[in-house]
Write an enzyme that holds these catalytic residues in place. Structure first.
Site, PDB file in Angstrom:
ATOM      1  N   GLY A 177       0.676  -1.587  -0.058  1.00 16.96           N
ATOM      2  CA  GLY A 177      -0.163  -0.408  -0.362  1.00 16.96           C
ATOM      3  C   GLY A 177       0.777   1.156   0.101  1.00 16.96           C
ATOM      4  N   GLU A 221      -3.172   2.069   6.109  1.00 25.29           N
ATOM      5  CA  GLU A 221      -3.142   2.990   4.563  1.00 25.29           C
ATOM      6  C   GLU A 221      -4.006   4.034   5.631  1.00 25.29           C
ATOM      7  OE1 GLU A 221      -1.166   3.274   3.007  1.00 25.29           O
ATOM      8  OE2 GLU A 221      -0.321   1.022   3.147  1.00 25.29           O
TER       9      GLU A 221
HETATM   10 NI    NI Z   1       3.595   2.811   5.687  1.00 31.27          NI
END
Ligand code: NI
Length: 181
Positions: free
Chosen positions: A48, A144
């Site tokens: 991510g 995230e």
């Molecule tokens: Ni990170």
């Protein structure tokens, strides 16, 4: 284009990102940015990447898990672009799992995360996304979305003793577990 990743200590990593507008999403510049974030995530074997990690205060993150060498045991997650994501906890039991971060190179720590979350966001074309994620998928999304509030996984470590360099993590956690099984 492969983007430079901001590391912990750069103020942008601790910045609460602002929302992306529909006008911005409609622009060619935003679409090119999303493509560059995907390219950057793949270049560095991330699962991510949040916009604050590439020096932009925008509520935008990309994620994908597909045979990742940094997380070989993780279940696959299709490429997803999240704009202005909102999470709802669906199962407040928490699972401890290992995480690293491209902004905190060469470290791993054991982080508790909610097992199951509902994700409401816009996609890269401004379409409404509403889905549920569990286990490692839910973990990546929580990691995230933390970035978009200026938070990193170290903030959530209940026990700093778990913190390990990647080579030692491989040797004393992954390899040790393999020997036991
Ligand atoms: Ni990170």
């Amino acid at each position: 284009m492969i983007l430079k990743v901001a590391r912990l200590g750069h103020p942008i990593v601790r910045t609460r990102a602002r929302e992306v507008t529909h006008e911005e999403i409609a622009g060619a510049e935003f679409q090119a940015l999303v493509d560059s974030m995907i390219e950057t995530m793949r270049e560095y074997n991330g699962v991510g990447l949040a916009a604050t990690q590439i020096h932009l205060s925008l509520q935008l993150a990309v994620l994908e898990v597909n045979g990742n060498p940094r997380y070989p045991e993780a279940e696959a997650v299709p490429l997803t672009v999240l704009v202005n994501p909102r999470l709802t906890i669906l199962d407040d039991s928490r699972i401890v799992g290992w995480e690293g971060c491209l902004s905190i190179p060469d470290l791993r720590g054991a982080v508790p995360r909610y097992k199951r979350v509902r994700v409401q966001a816009l996609g890269r074309r401004g379409e409404e996304l509403d889905f549920e994620a569990s286990d490692f998928h839910a973990r990546v999304i929580q990691h995230e979305t933390d970035h978009l509030r200026g938070e990193v996984y170290l903030d959530r470590l209940p026990d700093m003793h778990s913190l390990s360099h990647l080579a030692e993590f491989q040797r004393f956690v992954v390899d040790a577990r393999a020997r036991q099984s």
